[in-house]
Design a protein around this motif. Structure first.
Motif, mmCIF file in Angstrom:
data_model
loop_
_atom_site.group_PDB
_atom_site.id
_atom_site.type_symbol
_atom_site.label_atom_id
_atom_site.label_comp_id
_atom_site.label_asym_id
_atom_site.label_seq_id
_atom_site.Cartn_x
_atom_site.Cartn_y
_atom_site.Cartn_z
ATOM 1 N N TRP A 293 42.261 36.056 35.713
ATOM 2 C CA TRP A 293 42.040 37.840 35.729
ATOM 3 C C TRP A 293 42.263 37.903 36.541
ATOM 4 O O TRP A 293 42.661 38.975 37.339
ATOM 5 C CB TRP A 293 40.251 37.455 35.428
ATOM 6 C CG TRP A 293 39.500 36.525 36.664
ATOM 7 C CD1 TRP A 293 38.829 35.093 36.625
ATOM 8 C CD2 TRP A 293 39.643 37.074 37.761
ATOM 9 N NE1 TRP A 293 39.003 34.750 37.457
ATOM 10 C CE2 TRP A 293 38.537 36.071 38.471
ATOM 11 C CE3 TRP A 293 40.060 37.984 38.508
ATOM 12 C CZ2 TRP A 293 38.012 36.203 39.155
ATOM 13 C CZ3 TRP A 293 39.048 38.107 40.153
ATOM 14 C CH2 TRP A 293 38.456 37.312 40.526
ATOM 15 N N VAL A 294 42.712 37.016 37.725
ATOM 16 C CA VAL A 294 43.456 37.577 39.067
ATOM 17 C C VAL A 294 44.980 37.737 38.841
ATOM 18 O O VAL A 294 44.820 38.920 39.682
ATOM 19 C CB VAL A 294 43.732 36.241 39.704
ATOM 20 C CG1 VAL A 294 44.243 36.500 41.453
ATOM 21 C CG2 VAL A 294 41.576 35.907 40.774
ATOM 22 N N THR B 126 44.567 41.537 37.386
ATOM 23 C CA THR B 126 44.498 42.716 38.069
ATOM 24 C C THR B 126 45.184 43.069 39.819
ATOM 25 O O THR B 126 45.085 43.681 39.741
ATOM 26 C CB THR B 126 43.283 41.861 38.647
ATOM 27 O OG1 THR B 126 41.699 41.176 38.074
ATOM 28 C CG2 THR B 126 42.258 42.811 40.244
ATOM 29 N N VAL C 162 47.958 44.939 37.574
ATOM 30 C CA VAL C 162 46.958 46.846 37.454
ATOM 31 C C VAL C 162 47.320 47.698 39.229
ATOM 32 O O VAL C 162 47.818 48.736 39.599
ATOM 33 C CB VAL C 162 45.696 46.491 37.267
ATOM 34 C CG1 VAL C 162 45.416 48.374 36.839
ATOM 35 C CG2 VAL C 162 45.972 46.495 35.542
ATOM 36 N N LEU C 163 46.871 46.325 40.051
ATOM 37 C CA LEU C 163 46.633 47.126 41.394
ATOM 38 C C LEU C 163 48.118 47.568 42.118
ATOM 39 O O LEU C 163 48.776 48.473 42.756
ATOM 40 C CB LEU C 163 45.578 46.632 42.303
ATOM 41 C CG LEU C 163 44.785 46.129 42.320
ATOM 42 C CD1 LEU C 163 44.005 45.196 43.022
ATOM 43 C CD2 LEU C 163 43.529 46.814 42.352
ATOM 44 N N THR D 164 51.054 37.132 35.143
ATOM 45 C CA THR D 164 50.169 38.208 34.062
ATOM 46 C C THR D 164 50.874 37.670 33.116
ATOM 47 O O THR D 164 50.256 37.771 31.855
ATOM 48 C CB THR D 164 50.558 39.289 34.611
ATOM 49 O OG1 THR D 164 50.259 39.869 35.687
ATOM 50 C CG2 THR D 164 49.739 40.724 33.541
ATOM 51 N N LEU E 52 40.955 41.301 28.562
ATOM 52 C CA LEU E 52 42.055 40.878 29.640
ATOM 53 C C LEU E 52 43.598 40.640 29.124
ATOM 54 O O LEU E 52 44.489 40.478 29.660
ATOM 55 C CB LEU E 52 41.446 39.583 30.402
ATOM 56 C CG LEU E 52 40.442 39.038 31.510
ATOM 57 C CD1 LEU E 52 40.217 38.071 31.848
ATOM 58 C CD2 LEU E 52 41.010 40.652 32.241
ATOM 59 N N VAL F 125 44.884 44.028 29.013
ATOM 60 C CA VAL F 125 44.928 44.853 30.724
ATOM 61 C C VAL F 125 46.580 43.535 31.143
ATOM 62 O O VAL F 125 47.485 44.527 31.124
ATOM 63 C CB VAL F 125 43.481 43.425 31.889
ATOM 64 C CG1 VAL F 125 44.282 44.173 32.715
ATOM 65 C CG2 VAL F 125 42.818 44.582 31.008
ATOM 66 N N SER F 126 46.530 42.688 30.218
ATOM 67 C CA SER F 126 47.466 41.491 30.263
ATOM 68 C C SER F 126 48.943 42.232 30.397
ATOM 69 O O SER F 126 49.687 42.357 30.428
ATOM 70 C CB SER F 126 47.651 40.360 30.365
ATOM 71 O OG SER F 126 46.314 39.407 31.380
ATOM 72 N N ALA G 39 50.049 45.798 31.529
ATOM 73 C CA ALA G 39 50.140 45.602 32.994
ATOM 74 C C ALA G 39 51.477 45.181 33.271
ATOM 75 O O ALA G 39 52.332 45.123 33.870
ATOM 76 C CB ALA G 39 49.403 44.118 33.557
#
Length: 360
Positions: free
Chosen positions: A6-7, A10, A13-14, A48, A219, A222-223, A226
């Protein structure tokens, strides 16, 4: 669930959010700060991609084989399409990138990965077995898809050069999707027993808890998003790296192929070392089929909508390598048993491919 799962999504995205704010001045440039950004980008992007594959594997354990391997392959294909489309259709047009990437995937998978898996398994177990019928299905479909997408464009008369006309490209794209769709039906429903080895039947249905499963689904999405968002930044780094070392145009295709195949390659090698060569074959040959069956139609549609030229036909040298790969693969998987010599033969072909990329 490992922390990196999950790091990295994240952080991806940041990082994209930071590059989207012009006042921060974060991005790739030919400076020390730009090189630091490139290093951070590559670490985050690789992390990722691994995270996406990890979550796909968690979901795959719940749904079982061969659906699990299929999900993993589709996740990687989405990443690959995003990277190819961004690099090929960006400011610096690379009309041969889709061709180079697909060819690189076939060479990496059918020679580098297959050879490494057979060699690793052979060194540990002397011989390994697999389902001949399932491998024949893979090779049959792969031979047809590779021929109509990478070889036939050189021999059509409607348009000059190694390209299809719009009508031809549309027909080939539809035929490719239909053939790949029927293959998926065969693999997952009609004849799924062709693709399941005894080892997978024992260990293929380890269940994840409901909470972990839901988190992995979220996730995974999200991955994938990203990676798609960072693809444009990655293209700048690849272009700069190729220019710095004087690499030929095919270098970008090899980089994209290696990036998207690295997590799957690790999973395939791990399966071979656990005497589960069937899973290794599913991952390896399934990647090749998905790359052609999904990437070529997707990139063709993008090229048509944006009025870009899409060069698909391989030069004669690469056609010889492709034909040799298909022929050797049929002999390698023709008996249902493998040994270290088969693995070494495939690795030699892969070494020749790499040599010809940099010394054509």
């Amino acid at each position: 669930m490992p922390r990196s799962a999950w790091v990295y999504p994240t952080l991806a995205v940041l990082l994209f959010a930071a590059t989207a704010i012009p006042s921060l001045g974060i991005g790739f440039t030919h400076s020390v700060a730009g090189l630091v950004f490139a290093a951070v980008l590559l670490v985050v992007l690789f992390g990722t991609v691994f995270a996406a594959v990890h979550h796909a594997e968690v979901i795959a354990e719940r749904v079982g084989e061969p659906f699990g391997t299929l999900l993993l392959t589709l996740a990687v294909t989405i990443i690959e399409v995003a990277l190819i489309a961004t690099l090929m259709l960006g400011e610096q047009e690379v009309p041969t990138l889709a061709r180079d990437t697909v060819f690189a995937v076939v060479m990496i998978v059918c020679n580098g990965l297959v050879g490494a898996c057979i060699l690793a398994g052979g060194l540990r177990y002397r011989e390994q077995e697999f389902q001949i019928t399932g491998v024949n299905v893979y090779l049959c479909v792969l031979t047809v898809l590779a021929t109509i997408t990478l070889v036939m464009p050189n021999y059509t008369l409607e348009t000059p050069g190694p390209v299809y006309s719009h009508l031809q490209l549309a027909f080939v794209s539809v035929a490719t999707i239909v053939l790949y769709g029927v293959f998926l039906y065969t693999q997952t429903i009609r004849h799924r027993d062709y693709f399941i080895g005894g080892k997978q039947e024992e260990n293929g249905h380890a269940a994840a808890s409901g909470g972990v499963l839901v988190m992995s689904v979220g996730l995974l999405i999200v991955s994938l998003v990203a990676v798609v968002l960072l693809a444009k930044k990655f293209s700048l780094v690849v272009d700069a790296g190729a220019a710095a070392i004087g690499a030929p145009p095919a270098f970008a295709g090899v980089v994209v192929a290696m990036l998207v195949l690295l997590p799957e390659s690790i999973a395939a090698l791990s399966a071979a070392r656990k005497n589960d060569l069937q899973k290794s074959i599913n991952l390896a040959l399934g990647s090749s089929l998905a790359t052609i069956g999904l990437t070529i139609p997707a990139v063709s549609e993008a090229a048509y909508l944006l009025d870009k030229t899409l060069v698909l036909g391989l030069p004669s040298r690469d056609i010889v390598l492709l034909a040799m790969t298909m022929l050797v693969s049929m002999m390698t998987f023709g008996t249902g048993r493998t040994n270290i010599l088969f693995g070494l033969v495939h690795l030699v072909i892969f070494a020749i491919f790499l040599l010809l990329v940099f010394v054509p």
